[in-house]
Design a protein around this motif. Structure first.
Motif, PDB file in Angstrom:
ATOM      1  N   ILE A   9       0.849  -1.189   0.000  1.00 22.62           N
ATOM      2  CA  ILE A   9       0.000   0.000   0.000  1.00 22.62           C
ATOM      3  C   ILE A   9       0.885   1.240   0.000  1.00 22.62           C
ATOM      4  O   ILE A   9       1.810   1.355   0.809  1.00 22.62           O
ATOM      5  CB  ILE A   9      -0.917   0.003   1.237  1.00 22.62           C
ATOM      6  N   HIS A  10       0.600   2.159  -0.918  1.00 16.52           N
ATOM      7  CA  HIS A  10       1.272   3.459  -0.901  1.00 16.52           C
ATOM      8  C   HIS A  10       0.313   4.492  -1.475  1.00 16.52           C
ATOM      9  O   HIS A  10       0.008   4.477  -2.669  1.00 16.52           O
ATOM     10  CB  HIS A  10       2.567   3.462  -1.691  1.00 16.52           C
ATOM     11  N   VAL A  11      -0.165   5.368  -0.626  1.00 11.83           N
ATOM     12  CA  VAL A  11      -1.061   6.440  -1.053  1.00 11.83           C
ATOM     13  C   VAL A  11      -0.213   7.608  -1.535  1.00 11.83           C
ATOM     14  O   VAL A  11       0.674   8.075  -0.802  1.00 11.83           O
ATOM     15  CB  VAL A  11      -1.972   6.884   0.107  1.00 11.83           C
ATOM     16  N   TRP A  52      -8.206  12.758  12.322  1.00 12.44           N
ATOM     17  CA  TRP A  52      -7.853  12.331  10.964  1.00 12.44           C
ATOM     18  C   TRP A  52      -6.986  13.385  10.272  1.00 12.44           C
ATOM     19  O   TRP A  52      -6.034  13.072   9.570  1.00 12.44           O
ATOM     20  CB  TRP A  52      -9.125  12.068  10.160  1.00 12.44           C
ATOM     21  N   ARG A  53      -7.316  14.646  10.498  1.00 11.52           N
ATOM     22  CA  ARG A  53      -6.598  15.734   9.845  1.00 11.52           C
ATOM     23  C   ARG A  53      -5.107  15.718  10.228  1.00 11.52           C
ATOM     24  O   ARG A  53      -4.241  16.011   9.410  1.00 11.52           O
ATOM     25  CB  ARG A  53      -7.247  17.066  10.226  1.00 11.52           C
ATOM     26  N   TRP A  57      -0.716   8.914   8.694  1.00 14.15           N
ATOM     27  CA  TRP A  57      -1.090   7.780   7.863  1.00 14.15           C
ATOM     28  C   TRP A  57       0.134   6.948   7.477  1.00 14.15           C
ATOM     29  O   TRP A  57       0.055   5.728   7.377  1.00 14.15           O
ATOM     30  CB  TRP A  57      -1.821   8.232   6.605  1.00 14.15           C
ATOM     31  N   ARG A  58       1.273   7.605   7.261  1.00 16.74           N
ATOM     32  CA  ARG A  58       2.443   6.851   6.812  1.00 16.74           C
ATOM     33  C   ARG A  58       2.844   5.790   7.832  1.00 16.74           C
ATOM     34  O   ARG A  58       3.269   4.688   7.458  1.00 16.74           O
ATOM     35  CB  ARG A  58       3.611   7.802   6.549  1.00 16.74           C
ATOM     36  N   ALA A  59       2.694   6.090   9.122  1.00 14.08           N
ATOM     37  CA  ALA A  59       3.016   5.083  10.144  1.00 14.08           C
ATOM     38  C   ALA A  59       2.037   3.920  10.054  1.00 14.08           C
ATOM     39  O   ALA A  59       2.431   2.743  10.182  1.00 14.08           O
ATOM     40  CB  ALA A  59       2.981   5.711  11.527  1.00 14.08           C
ATOM     41  N   ARG A  60       0.770   4.235   9.841  1.00 16.99           N
ATOM     42  CA  ARG A  60      -0.236   3.170   9.726  1.00 16.99           C
ATOM     43  C   ARG A  60      -0.016   2.356   8.454  1.00 16.99           C
ATOM     44  O   ARG A  60      -0.134   1.124   8.461  1.00 16.99           O
ATOM     45  CB  ARG A  60      -1.630   3.784   9.742  1.00 16.99           C
ATOM     46  N   GLU A  61       0.307   3.041   7.378  1.00 19.16           N
ATOM     47  CA  GLU A  61       0.597   2.380   6.112  1.00 19.16           C
ATOM     48  C   GLU A  61       1.772   1.410   6.273  1.00 19.16           C
ATOM     49  O   GLU A  61       1.734   0.280   5.767  1.00 19.16           O
ATOM     50  CB  GLU A  61       0.925   3.461   5.075  1.00 19.16           C
ATOM     51  N   THR A 279      -8.290   3.851   9.826  1.00 17.40           N
ATOM     52  CA  THR A 279      -7.734   2.994   8.775  1.00 17.40           C
ATOM     53  C   THR A 279      -8.820   2.517   7.832  1.00 17.40           C
ATOM     54  O   THR A 279      -8.641   2.505   6.600  1.00 17.40           O
ATOM     55  CB  THR A 279      -7.007   1.787   9.397  1.00 17.40           C
ATOM     56  N   GLU A 280      -9.966   2.130   8.394  1.00 16.22           N
ATOM     57  CA  GLU A 280     -11.086   1.708   7.539  1.00 16.22           C
ATOM     58  C   GLU A 280     -11.512   2.839   6.612  1.00 16.22           C
ATOM     59  O   GLU A 280     -11.683   2.648   5.400  1.00 16.22           O
ATOM     60  CB  GLU A 280     -12.264   1.247   8.402  1.00 16.22           C
ATOM     61  N   ALA A 281     -11.695   4.034   7.180  1.00 14.00           N
ATOM     62  CA  ALA A 281     -12.111   5.176   6.367  1.00 14.00           C
ATOM     63  C   ALA A 281     -11.072   5.500   5.309  1.00 14.00           C
ATOM     64  O   ALA A 281     -11.402   5.814   4.154  1.00 14.00           O
ATOM     65  CB  ALA A 281     -12.358   6.384   7.268  1.00 14.00           C
TER      66      ALA A 281
END
Length: 372
Positions: A9-11, A52-53, A57-61, A279-281
């Motif tokens: 996964i990479h956003v 969320w703001r 996310w990178r840590a979760r990714e 994470t789901e969102a």
């Protein structure tokens, strides 16, 4: 041999920047006068959006990518799945399926607790990183065939255990009932429901009362399903354009269907952490798959039809939202019922809410049927 490709996964950073800008422009609404009890409130949504703001996310990714993931073409869909192999080559295999509104990610904490199993956690077609079926409806029978093909034709397992919940509960039963030669056993937290056509023939008082209670619940709480079944694209257009709206729609169900006190949205985080909710969102938002996730509703894959009885060993653990489910129904459907119990904790998302409890149940069942 079928081709299996590694996946991570990479956003893109541009997508993250766009998301942050949308969240900054969030226009909150106050709770409506005399608002009905629900799993979402203006205060809780505001807290979620604020988190969320600023969320990393990178840590979760990076955490998600510690779970080996792959893509495989099965018919006219490309199926994404995590495959957590045990250090033991002869370990039993376990298929773990999600439903709606969750994704494969919500099942990973449970999978991590089973290093003595080869655990496969797929994304259903049209959810997250799996493409939707290109043609034809998304039926329970089709999903069962796809998941069985993943386990046998793609991954080469000759025998496996299977688990499903929500939309995948019927898929779970169908796989076990249709492929007894390959399914070593079935683990259940959403036990089999007779089909709509079969229910008028029920006469036992506890069976009649159970479905009457569900009908009453659905009348007051089933609007989400009716909309997703009748106007899926209109709803999806709104949710795909507003991250706050998407978050509210998803988190409300995580709250209401978890084993949490009614009317206490923040209580869900005692079962499903805020990181996991976001994470789901994030997966739905970045894959733009909320619309295709509605397909089980408008194409009928969430409606139980007649299916073969399950003859392989079954371990049934009734989650608390169905605590009054009659044992007689399970005994008529699962012909080799090894375990029937009512969980003391854990709701609709049982393996996500009480992963350690359910991991031990799976391990005990595997020992019962001589797989461990």
């Amino acid at each position: 041999m079928p081709t299996v490709l590694p996946f991570s996964i990479h956003v893109p950073e541009a997508d993250l920047a766009d998301l942050r800008e949308r969240l900054v422009r969030f226009r909150p609404l106050p709770d409506s006068p005399r608002r009905p009890t629900s799993g979402m409130s203006a205060q809780y949504l505001g807290e979620l959006v604020e988190t969320w703001r600023a969320w990393d996310w990178r840590a979760r990714e990076e955490w998600l990518n510690t779970h080996p993931q792959f893509l495989a073409d099965i018919g006219d869909t490309t199926v994404h799945f995590a495959h957590l192999r045990s250090a033991r080559a002869d370990a039993p295999a376990l298929l773990v399926m999600h439903g709606w509104p969750h994704t494969f990610a919500l099942q990973l904490d449970f999978a991590d607790l089973l290093p003595d199993f080869h655990v496969v956690v797929p994304s259903f077609p049209g959810f997250g990183y799996s493409t939707p079926y290109a043609d034809g409806p998304m039926t329970e029978t089709r999903l069962a065939a796809t998941m069985h093909a993943l386990m046998t034709e793609i991954l080469g397992y000759t025998a496996y255990l299977t688990y499903g919940e929500d939309v995948s509960a019927n898929v779970n039963d169908l796989i076990a009932g249709s492929h007894p030669e390959a399914v070593a056993g079935v683990v259940v937290t959403h036990s089999h429901f007779p089909s709509i056509a079969e229910r008028p023939g029920l006469t036992a008082p506890d069976e009649v009362a159970f479905f009457a209670r569900l009908d009453r619940w659905g009348g007051a709480n089933g609007a989400y399903g009716h909309v997703q079944a009748t106007r899926p694209d209109t709803l999806a257009a709104a949710l795909n354009d507003s991250p706050a709206g998407l978050l509210a729609w998803l988190a409300e169900k995580l709250v209401e269907w978890s084993d949490t006190p009614e009317g206490d949205p923040e209580a869900v985080e005692r079962r499903i952490s805020r990181d996991r909710i976001l994470t789901e969102a994030m997966i739905y938002w970045t894959t733009q798959s909320i619309g295709t996730s509605f397909r089980p509703y408008y194409e009928g894959a969430d409606q139980p039809g007649e299916m073969p009885q399950v003859e392989v060993p079954a371990s049934v653990h009734i989650q608390r939202h169905e605590g009054d489910y009659p044992e007689s129904l399970a005994r008529r459907f699962y012909l080799d019922l090894r375990v029937f119990e009512r969980l003391d904790e854990g709701g609709h998302f049982a393996i996500a809410e009480v992963p350690a409890v359910m991991a031990e149940r799976v391990r005990a069942f595997a020992r019962e049927i001589d797989l461990l």
